[in-house]
Design an enzyme around this catalytic site. Structure first.
Site, PDB file in Angstrom:
ATOM      1  N   LYS A  56     -52.605 -66.904 -47.887  1.00 45.87           N
ATOM      2  CA  LYS A  56     -52.643 -67.351 -46.501  1.00 45.87           C
ATOM      3  C   LYS A  56     -51.913 -66.412 -45.540  1.00 45.87           C
ATOM      4  O   LYS A  56     -52.234 -66.362 -44.344  1.00 45.87           O
ATOM      5  CB  LYS A  56     -52.032 -68.750 -46.390  1.00 45.87           C
ATOM      6  CG  LYS A  56     -52.871 -69.866 -46.989  1.00 45.87           C
ATOM      7  CD  LYS A  56     -54.053 -70.214 -46.115  1.00 45.87           C
ATOM      8  CE  LYS A  56     -54.718 -71.502 -46.567  1.00 45.87           C
ATOM      9  NZ  LYS A  56     -55.844 -71.875 -45.672  1.00 45.87           N
ATOM     10  N   SER A 307     -55.164 -67.917 -56.039  1.00 44.36           N
ATOM     11  CA  SER A 307     -54.861 -67.879 -54.608  1.00 44.36           C
ATOM     12  C   SER A 307     -53.425 -68.194 -54.230  1.00 44.36           C
ATOM     13  O   SER A 307     -53.013 -67.904 -53.103  1.00 44.36           O
ATOM     14  CB  SER A 307     -55.808 -68.819 -53.852  1.00 44.36           C
ATOM     15  OG  SER A 307     -55.698 -70.141 -54.350  1.00 44.36           O
TER      16      SER A 307
END
Length: 322
Positions: A56, A307
């Site tokens: 992110k 991720s």
């Protein structure tokens, strides 16, 4: 590649330039044990080693860095279940601005504390009864802040696409790319990169069972809203795809695989015991899809994005049954 998409490969390359020396170039791991188990050559892009613990940061920094001096002077707002919150707080600190982040009351404590630790003001809400998008927009408007959403923004999507760009720079051409799907920003950026560099590649998203809003939406040909999911993969507990991300993913994503919470736990355990890395549930779903056989007839060379790794020791032990 369609010419009128809201995010282009040129946007991803520009984001990569903007992020150079700011974001980590995360490692790509391989494992003979995993290759033997799956029957393919697998390359794992380890975004759990990214700044703020997840991919992110790429999108958050890319978006915040393009705000005007006047916007930076006033500050920014964001809403997130955790990883975008931390990423935006860190990006704001790097760029000398302030941030207010709206987070669900039941977000993991470690994520709330990390967000505050980066200097953010944290405001909580009930994710099961309140609309975070509406709340986030109202918060930004009331305080005169620039809103940086977690996925539905071209600059955020372009930043996320840089993870796949780095992966391909190391591996060369791949037959398939597996990407976790929450709101769809990571896979939209990844698919933009993948389909530009290697048009024949298969791009497969991975969602938790019961958090399959993107799969349902792609099958229906329109955005479908489901009840707020309950899954250990809190970063993927999304009720509907983003508007911008859906436009991209509808054209570029080939399939969506679904994994159970037990599949995710097994993948987290495998990553810990055999790969020697720690993944949070949302960060392990692409790996889970491979290990659990949710990708039929896996091709010869597969890339996947792990991720994120934002999980504290207590929750990790609980999920592992310790």
């Amino acid at each position: 590649m369609p010419a009128d998409l809201p995010v282009t490969f040129d946007d991803v390359r520009a984001a990569a330039t903007r992020l150079k020396g700011i974001a980590h170039r995360t490692p790509v791991l391989t494992s003979r044990t995993l290759n033997s188990l799956v029957g393919s050559e697998v390359f794992i892009k380890c975004e759990n080693f990214q700044r703020a613990g997840a991919f992110k940061f790429r999108g958050a920094y890319n978006a915040v860095a393009q705000l005007s001096p006047e916007q930076l002077a006033k500050g920014i707002a964001a809403y997130s279940s955790g990883n975008h919150a931390q990423a935006t707080a860190l990006a704001a600190r790097e760029l000398g601005t302030r941030v207010v982040v709206l987070m669900p009351e039941d977000a993991p404590r470690s994520k709330r504390e990390a967000t505050a630790g980066y200097g953010a003001e944290v405001v909580t809400y009930d994710r099961y009864t309140q609309d975070r998008t509406a709340l986030g927009q109202a918060l930004a408007e009331d305080r005169g802040l620039a809103l940086i959403p977690p996925y539905d923004h071209p600059h955020v999507i372009a930043g996320q696409g840089t993870a796949a760009l780095e992966l391909f720079e190391e591996t060369g051409e791949l037959d398939a790319l597996l990407v976790p799907v929450g709101g769809g920003g990571l896979i939209a950026g990844s698919a933009t990169t993948a389909k530009t560099l290697h048009p024949g590649i298969q791009v497969v998203g991975v969602e938790p069972v019961g958090a399959d809003d993107t799969k349902r939406s792609l099958e229906a040909g329109e955005r479908i809203e489901i009840p707020v999911p309950r899954t250990i993969a809190d970063g993927q507990a999304i009720s509907t795809p983003g508007e911008i991300t859906f436009v991209v993913n509808q054209l570029l994503v080939d399939d969506i695989a679904l994994v159970s919470d037990d599949d995710i736990r097994d993948a987290m355990r495998f990553a810990f015991e055999r790969l020697k890395i720690v993944l949070e549930p949302s960060g392990a779903t692409a790996l889970a899809a491979l290990i659990a056989g949710r990708v039929p007839n896996p091709p010869r060379r597969i890339g996947l994005i792990a991720s994120g790794g934002n999980i504290d020791s207590r929750r990790f032990a609980q999920l592992m049954g310790a």
